[in-house]
Design an enzyme around this catalytic site. Structure first.
Site, PDB file in Angstrom:
ATOM      1  N   GLU A  25      -1.202   3.824   4.043  1.00 17.18           N
ATOM      2  CA  GLU A  25      -1.605   2.630   3.286  1.00 17.18           C
ATOM      3  C   GLU A  25      -2.624   1.802   4.081  1.00 17.18           C
ATOM      4  O   GLU A  25      -2.847   2.032   5.272  1.00 17.18           O
ATOM      5  CB  GLU A  25      -0.393   1.766   2.949  1.00 17.18           C
ATOM      6  CG  GLU A  25       0.286   1.167   4.165  1.00 17.18           C
ATOM      7  CD  GLU A  25       1.019  -0.150   3.852  1.00 17.18           C
ATOM      8  OE1 GLU A  25       0.404  -1.069   3.291  1.00 17.18           O
ATOM      9  OE2 GLU A  25       2.199  -0.251   4.216  1.00 17.18           O
ATOM     10  N   LYS A  86      -5.376  -7.786  -1.058  1.00 19.51           N
ATOM     11  CA  LYS A  86      -4.118  -7.027  -1.029  1.00 19.51           C
ATOM     12  C   LYS A  86      -3.831  -6.528  -2.449  1.00 19.51           C
ATOM     13  O   LYS A  86      -3.670  -7.312  -3.374  1.00 19.51           O
ATOM     14  CB  LYS A  86      -2.995  -7.943  -0.535  1.00 19.51           C
ATOM     15  CG  LYS A  86      -1.601  -7.344  -0.580  1.00 19.51           C
ATOM     16  CD  LYS A  86      -0.568  -8.338  -0.050  1.00 19.51           C
ATOM     17  CE  LYS A  86       0.839  -7.948  -0.419  1.00 19.51           C
ATOM     18  NZ  LYS A  86       1.840  -8.962  -0.008  1.00 19.51           N
ATOM     19  N   VAL A 106       2.310  -0.552  -0.326  1.00 14.15           N
ATOM     20  CA  VAL A 106       3.129   0.648  -0.529  1.00 14.15           C
ATOM     21  C   VAL A 106       3.098   1.054  -2.006  1.00 14.15           C
ATOM     22  O   VAL A 106       2.877   2.220  -2.337  1.00 14.15           O
ATOM     23  CB  VAL A 106       4.583   0.403  -0.050  1.00 14.15           C
ATOM     24  CG1 VAL A 106       5.509   1.520  -0.512  1.00 14.15           C
ATOM     25  CG2 VAL A 106       4.619   0.263   1.465  1.00 14.15           C
ATOM     26  N   SER A 140       9.638  -7.279  -4.176  1.00 12.49           N
ATOM     27  CA  SER A 140       8.387  -6.537  -4.022  1.00 12.49           C
ATOM     28  C   SER A 140       8.237  -5.462  -5.102  1.00 12.49           C
ATOM     29  O   SER A 140       9.202  -4.758  -5.436  1.00 12.49           O
ATOM     30  CB  SER A 140       8.335  -5.877  -2.650  1.00 12.49           C
ATOM     31  OG  SER A 140       7.202  -5.038  -2.567  1.00 12.49           O
ATOM     32  N   ALA A 141       7.004  -5.330  -5.607  1.00  9.87           N
ATOM     33  CA  ALA A 141       6.702  -4.253  -6.565  1.00  9.87           C
ATOM     34  C   ALA A 141       6.882  -2.870  -5.930  1.00  9.87           C
ATOM     35  O   ALA A 141       6.959  -1.869  -6.642  1.00  9.87           O
ATOM     36  CB  ALA A 141       5.272  -4.409  -7.089  1.00  9.87           C
ATOM     37  N   ASP A 142       6.986  -2.820  -4.596  1.00 10.91           N
ATOM     38  CA  ASP A 142       7.231  -1.530  -3.928  1.00 10.91           C
ATOM     39  C   ASP A 142       8.507  -0.874  -4.460  1.00 10.91           C
ATOM     40  O   ASP A 142       8.576   0.352  -4.599  1.00 10.91           O
ATOM     41  CB  ASP A 142       7.405  -1.717  -2.413  1.00 10.91           C
ATOM     42  CG  ASP A 142       6.131  -2.160  -1.711  1.00 10.91           C
ATOM     43  OD1 ASP A 142       5.067  -2.212  -2.350  1.00 10.91           O
ATOM     44  OD2 ASP A 142       6.224  -2.475  -0.501  1.00 10.91           O
ATOM     45  N   LYS A 159      12.160  -5.074   7.086  1.00 10.08           N
ATOM     46  CA  LYS A 159      12.316  -6.182   8.025  1.00 10.08           C
ATOM     47  C   LYS A 159      13.427  -7.117   7.578  1.00 10.08           C
ATOM     48  O   LYS A 159      13.678  -7.266   6.383  1.00 10.08           O
ATOM     49  CB  LYS A 159      11.033  -7.003   8.060  1.00 10.08           C
ATOM     50  CG  LYS A 159       9.914  -6.362   8.794  1.00 10.08           C
ATOM     51  CD  LYS A 159       8.943  -7.458   9.237  1.00 10.08           C
ATOM     52  CE  LYS A 159       7.840  -6.869  10.077  1.00 10.08           C
ATOM     53  NZ  LYS A 159       6.886  -6.111   9.274  1.00 10.08           N
TER      54      LYS A 159
HETATM   55  N1  PSU Z   1       6.265  -4.967   5.459  1.00  9.91           N
HETATM   56  C1  PSU Z   1       5.857  -4.789   6.725  1.00  9.91           C
HETATM   57  N2  PSU Z   1       4.529  -4.650   6.973  1.00  9.91           N
HETATM   58  C2  PSU Z   1       3.598  -4.658   5.974  1.00  9.91           C
HETATM   59  C3  PSU Z   1       4.050  -4.837   4.635  1.00  9.91           C
HETATM   60  C4  PSU Z   1       5.381  -4.978   4.427  1.00  9.91           C
HETATM   61  O1  PSU Z   1       6.681  -4.758   7.613  1.00  9.91           O
HETATM   62  O2  PSU Z   1       2.391  -4.547   6.247  1.00  9.91           O
HETATM   63  C5  PSU Z   1       3.062  -4.800   3.510  1.00  9.91           C
HETATM   64  C6  PSU Z   1       3.091  -3.419   2.825  1.00  9.91           C
HETATM   65  O3  PSU Z   1       1.785  -3.106   2.374  1.00  9.91           O
HETATM   66  C7  PSU Z   1       3.999  -3.658   1.646  1.00  9.91           C
HETATM   67  C8  PSU Z   1       3.621  -5.066   1.276  1.00  9.91           C
HETATM   68  O4  PSU Z   1       3.808  -2.752   0.586  1.00  9.91           O
HETATM   69  O5  PSU Z   1       3.448  -5.739   2.512  1.00  9.91           O
HETATM   70  C9  PSU Z   1       4.676  -5.742   0.444  1.00  9.91           C
HETATM   71  O6  PSU Z   1       4.193  -6.957  -0.012  1.00  9.91           O
HETATM   72  P1  PSU Z   1       4.990  -7.769  -1.135  1.00  9.91           P
HETATM   73  O7  PSU Z   1       6.260  -8.210  -0.462  1.00  9.91           O
HETATM   74  O8  PSU Z   1       4.078  -8.908  -1.486  1.00  9.91           O
HETATM   75  O9  PSU Z   1       5.214  -6.815  -2.256  1.00  9.91           O
HETATM   76 MN    MN Z   2       6.553 -10.759  -3.396  1.00 14.41          MN
END
Ligand code: PSU
Ligand code: MN
Length: 305
Positions: A25, A86, A106, A140-142, A159
């Site tokens: 990524e 992003k 992700v 997260s959308a992940d 984390k």
């Molecule tokens: N967690 C980490 N390092 C990162 C990310 C998440 O420890 O760099 C990044 C990844 O790209 C992940 C994104 O897909 O943050 C998730 O963001 P959000 O919570 O806004 O979906």
């Molecule tokens: Mn979010």
């Protein structure tokens, strides 16, 4: 081939000759680590994958194309552009159709990898259910992507800025298996243990590949989380990272940080508050994941899926 895909010469050659490919990524480069360590790490991670007999494909959105594999210049541009966007699932069509520079999360990397026929994707940590999600609804959308897109995601867990228990509950609800490598415990990124177990411990790449291929052969769509703990000598002391995480979360709250800014804000604050020690751990765990992912990509070649 899909109209939006653009393959680097290295990845195009891998496809033509049937070599295993590992997706990487780019939000981790643009929003997860500072310049120039981000570009340096990206290069080293790519090389680890090559040395392990697979071909790296770092994914980003450049000039209206989904780039599968980046040149040196593209990597440098992405790592050194403060205005790189992003890009998660929601943002993909906007950034592509506007010809803007985008770094994939992700979720977006999984979508692009699937379009490109890549089954294995290596990252540091996935997004998850945020603490306080019962009121903020910040999930997260992940996780939703893992529920529907057929890519195995190698990571070092999530984390503790997130609610790890709720993240695992969400994945269970959506039928996403969480595999651990080398230990029963699901790791917490900076530390080897989160206090939660993964669903299944599968130590060898052959076992992981057989499991993943079986899932997809059953028509069970969606991803698999393959979690490998950070090497012991590089892990951070738990008490220290816990205290700093709480402080970073409090600062995010006090500063009214919301939406897609939350995760990058917390990552940057943790790096500053640990005086860069978290960055060292972060780099070490991504490199470890690269080894696990390359072995998995090779093993998956034995299983047509
Ligand atoms: N967690 C980490 N390092 C990162 C990310 C998440 O420890 O760099 C990044 C990844 O790209 C992940 C994104 O897909 O943050 C998730 O963001 P959000 O919570 O806004 O979906
Ligand atoms: Mn979010």
């Amino acid at each position: 081939m899909h109209q939006f895909l653009s393959f680097s010469p290295e990845v195009a050659n891998a496809r033509a000759t049937g070599k295993p490919v590992v997706a990487l990524e780019s939000t981790i480069i643009s929003h997860g680590m500072p310049y120039p360590q981000n570009v340096q790490t990206a290069r080293e991670v790519e090389q680890i994958i090559r040395d392990a007999g697979a071909v790296p494909a770092t994914i980003a959105i450049i000039g209206g194309k989904i780039c599968i594999g980046l040149t040196e210049e593209q990597l440098e541009e992405l790592g050194n552009s403060p205005d790189a966007i992003k890009v998660s699932r929601r943002d993909l069509a906007y950034v592509l159709s506007q010809g803007k520079l985008g770094a994939t999360t992700v979720a977006a990397t999984m979508i692009c990898a699937q379009l490109a026929g890549i089954k294995v994707f290596v990252t540091g940590g996935i997004g998850g259910v945020h603490r306080g999600a019962e009121t903020s609804m910040d999930i997260s959308a992940d996780l939703q992507e893992l529920a529907q897109t057929n890519v195995a995601v190698v990571c070092a867990g999530v984390k503790s800025i997130l609610d790890i228990g709720l993240t695992l509950e969400y994945l269970e609800t959506h039928g996403v298996p969480v595999v651990s490598v080398g230990q029963p415990g699901f790791p917490a990124f900076f530390t080897r243990e989160s206090g939660f177990n993964a669903d299944f411990q599968l130590d060898t790449a052959a076992e992981q590949a057989s499991f993943i291929a079986t899932k997809w052969a059953l028509g069970l769509n969606g991803g698999v989380v393959v979690s490998a703990p950070v090497p012991a000598e590089e892990a951070m002391p738990k008490e220290e990272i816990d205290a700093i995480t709480l402080r970073a979360l409090q600062e995010a709250d006090e500063n009214g940080v919301t939406g897609k800014k939350v995760t990058p804000f917390l990552l940057a604050r943790i790096k500053t508050l640990t005086e860069g020690r978290s960055l060292k751990t972060n780099i070490a765990l991504v490199k470890n994941n690269a080894r696990v992912g390359a072995a998995l990509a090779r093993a998956l070649q034995e299983h047509p899926c």
